[in-house]
Write an enzyme that holds these catalytic residues in place. Structure first.
Site: not given
Lengths: 483, 95
Positions: A76, A151, A175
């Site tokens: 990420k 996210s 997330s």
């Protein structure tokens, strides 16, 4: 090769069925071919990845073996990676080349993992749909017109589309678990403090926790084992021994008591998702688990409390972006105030600005008690609910999300509608508990996730139940058409 | 506790966000929608409940007061928009 789980890749590399270079080159060509329609990567580190793969092959040829040697991952884009852009999917950090590597990534690379690149996400991890990225929305490979969740949107999509076997993510309000549910993956959010936050860009510091998205619980266990533990560089890192996660995976479920909170099965839940959850419950009963009804009475207040505290922490954390030391600076500032005001307005997206202002409000004179302090008291009530529930049960089970992935753009102008979708994931973050989402069905061609929550530091139990479930079901092995 | 336009102007300034008039208008509307949702928590009885800041109720860990970091000034300043002679440059503050 791209259909293999991380555990199987590890074995195939050890058995020399293929080399790390062959695997890496194959995945890089899939990314090149398939990712333009998905937008799961922000940066692909092609040359560096091939070099890491060659180095891994060379080590192996000298007789060195390690389970993660030559295993490709992607991260990420809020984990700092030295020499590689770390953007947090924001215009603010579009030019930011990290000067050091996050502890989680560093541990994985030292064990031989290859980094294929950096994954798309909601800007600064603020969002539940993957749409607030400066680099554009990530698409769900199960239906390209729908959101993949967020996210950790790129972290979910790259794994679901078989571009990489597993990825790192972070989970402050769901997330990891929510995008895992929306894309048919297993995603684990460990206990707050279990993995180091050092080198992760901060959104809401009392919630932020790194974790993993993969196909199976077994793969999550391997990655958690490699990264869990105390880090003196993270002031909130937990000083708690790390369990042997692989050791308990194959234990049967006999005697396990699982709580079903009635608040997770109320009118907010899509009834068809409820049916999927009930089928999963029946499966786990057949495997020996027993279920009891419980209540978490403060749960309906979790979303407001979460958004107050998280926004307050975000407004504080994002104060560091001032156009002076790193990140975006506006053109021709006429004075210092103009430099701050324009740099921040031009480089932060709408959702980030909304949360910064919300947080500024709840921390401001006259409103602190009514908002910030009130939310922290509700946070205590929610933790108390879980503490009493876990006196009677070993685990808690419920849906990960109340609804299926929604059409792209449909909630962009209605932030509250999007926030309310987090109702089943934020309670674990408020309490700091570990949680896991695992695939348990498909509705209208879209995956559905079951969520498991455990007492503090009992990640082993989450992984055991998910692994046992995955020995009797094949939802985790389904691939979206075309990938 | 609805926000007026002037409240949002003040908030934007406190947060150092240079919003234009149209952004102030749209932010006033969207922040009020969020506040409506958040205000539901005012009905919860939290008498005698202590606020919870850290989910594990951990306190700040201390370490010996010794230097542990080496000097990274050059690396870090390489990322800055404007530096000169090892200093960060900003617009003139004092006339």
């Amino acid at each position: 090769m791209h259909q293999l789980t991380l555990a199987k890749i590890s074995k195939a590399l050890a058995d020399k069925q293929f080399s790390a270079r062959e695997l890496t080159a194959h995945l890089l060509s899939r990314i090149e071919q398939l990712d333009p329609q998905l937008n799961s990567f922000i940066t692909v580190s092609k040359d560096a990845a091939l070099q890491q793969a060659e180095a891994a092959d060379e080590l192996r040829s000298t007789g060195i073996t390690a389970p993660l040697l030559g295993v490709p991952l992607a991260h990420k884009d809020l984990f700092c990676t030295e020499g590689v852009r770390t953007s947090c999917a924001s215009k603010m950090l579009d030019n930011f080349i990290a000067p050091y590597t996050a502890t989680v990534v560093n541990k994985l690379e030292r064990l031989g993992c290859i980094s294929l690149g950096k994954l798309n996400m909601d800007e600064f991890a603020m969002g539940s749909s993957g749409e607030t990225s400066f680099y554009g929305a990530t698409k769900n490979p199960w239906d390209l017109t729908r959101v993949p969740g967020g996210s950790s949107s790129g972290s979910a999509v790259a794994v679901a589309a078989r571009l990489v076997p597993a990825s790192t993510g972070s989970d402050s309000g769901g997330s990891i678990r929510q995008p895992a549910a929306f894309t048919g993956l297993t995603g684990i959010k460990p206990t707050y403090g279990r993995l180091s936050r050092w080198g992760m860009s901060a959104y809401a510091s009392s919630f932020d926790q790194a974790g993993f998205l993969a196909h199976t619980a077994e793969d999550c266990a391997i990655l958690l084992q490699a990264t869990a533990g105390f880090d003196e560089r993270d002031s909130t890192s937990a000083q708690q021994p790390v369990d042997d996660y692989a050791a308990t995976l194959s234990q049967p479920l006999q005697g396990l008591r699982i709580g079903l909170p009635k608040e997770y099965f109320d009118s907010r839940l899509d009834a068809r998702i409820g049916d999927v959850i009930n089928t999963a419950i029946e499966q786990l009963k057949q495997q020996g688990a027993t279920f009891v009804d419980i209540s978490l009475p403060s749960l309906p207040h979790a979303v407001p409390a979460y958004y107050v505290i998280a926004s307050a922490e975000a407004s504080t954390n994002l104060a560091r972006f001032d156009g002076v030391r790193f990140g975006y600076r506006c053109d021709d500032p006429k004075d210092l105030d103009d430099l701050y005001l324009r740099s921040r307005n031009e480089a932060f997206g709408e959702e980030v600005k909304r949360r910064i202002m919300m947080g500024t409000y709840s921390l401001s004179t006259g409103y602190y008690d009514a908002y910030y302090l009130k939310a922290q008291k509700i946070r205590r009530l929610i933790k108390n609910d879980f503490d009493s529930a876990f006196k009677d049960v070993d685990l808690i089970l419920g849906p990960t999300t109340p609804n299926l992935p929604w059409p792209l753009g449909s909630k962009l102008n209605d932030p509250v509608a999007a926030y309310l979708e987090d109702i089943y994931t934020v309670p674990a973050n408020l309490a700091g508990l570990p949680g896991l989402s695992m695939p348990a069905g498909i509705l209208d061609g879209l995956p559905v996730g079951v969520q498991l929550l455990a007492p503090y530091f009992q990640e082993a139990r989450l992984l055991q139940v998910a692994h046992q479930f995955q020995q009797h079901t094949d939802w985790h092995a389904r691939t979206p058409a075309g990938f | 506790m609805a926000l007026e336009r002037c409240d949002v102007e003040k908030l934007a300034h406190l947060a150092r966000l240079g919003l234009d008039d149209a952004q102030i208008d749209s932010s006033t509307a969207s922040l009020n929608t969020v506040l409506d949702m958040i205000n539901a928590m005012q009905a919860v009885n939290t008498d005698n409940i202590a606020p919870l800041a850290n989910p594990l109720e951990a306190t700040q860990r201390l370490r010996p007061d010794t230097v542990t970091e080496s000097n990274h000034r050059d690396d870090y300043q390489a990322l800055a928009p404007a530096v000169e002679n090892g200093l960060y440059l900003v617009p003139k503050v004092i006339d």
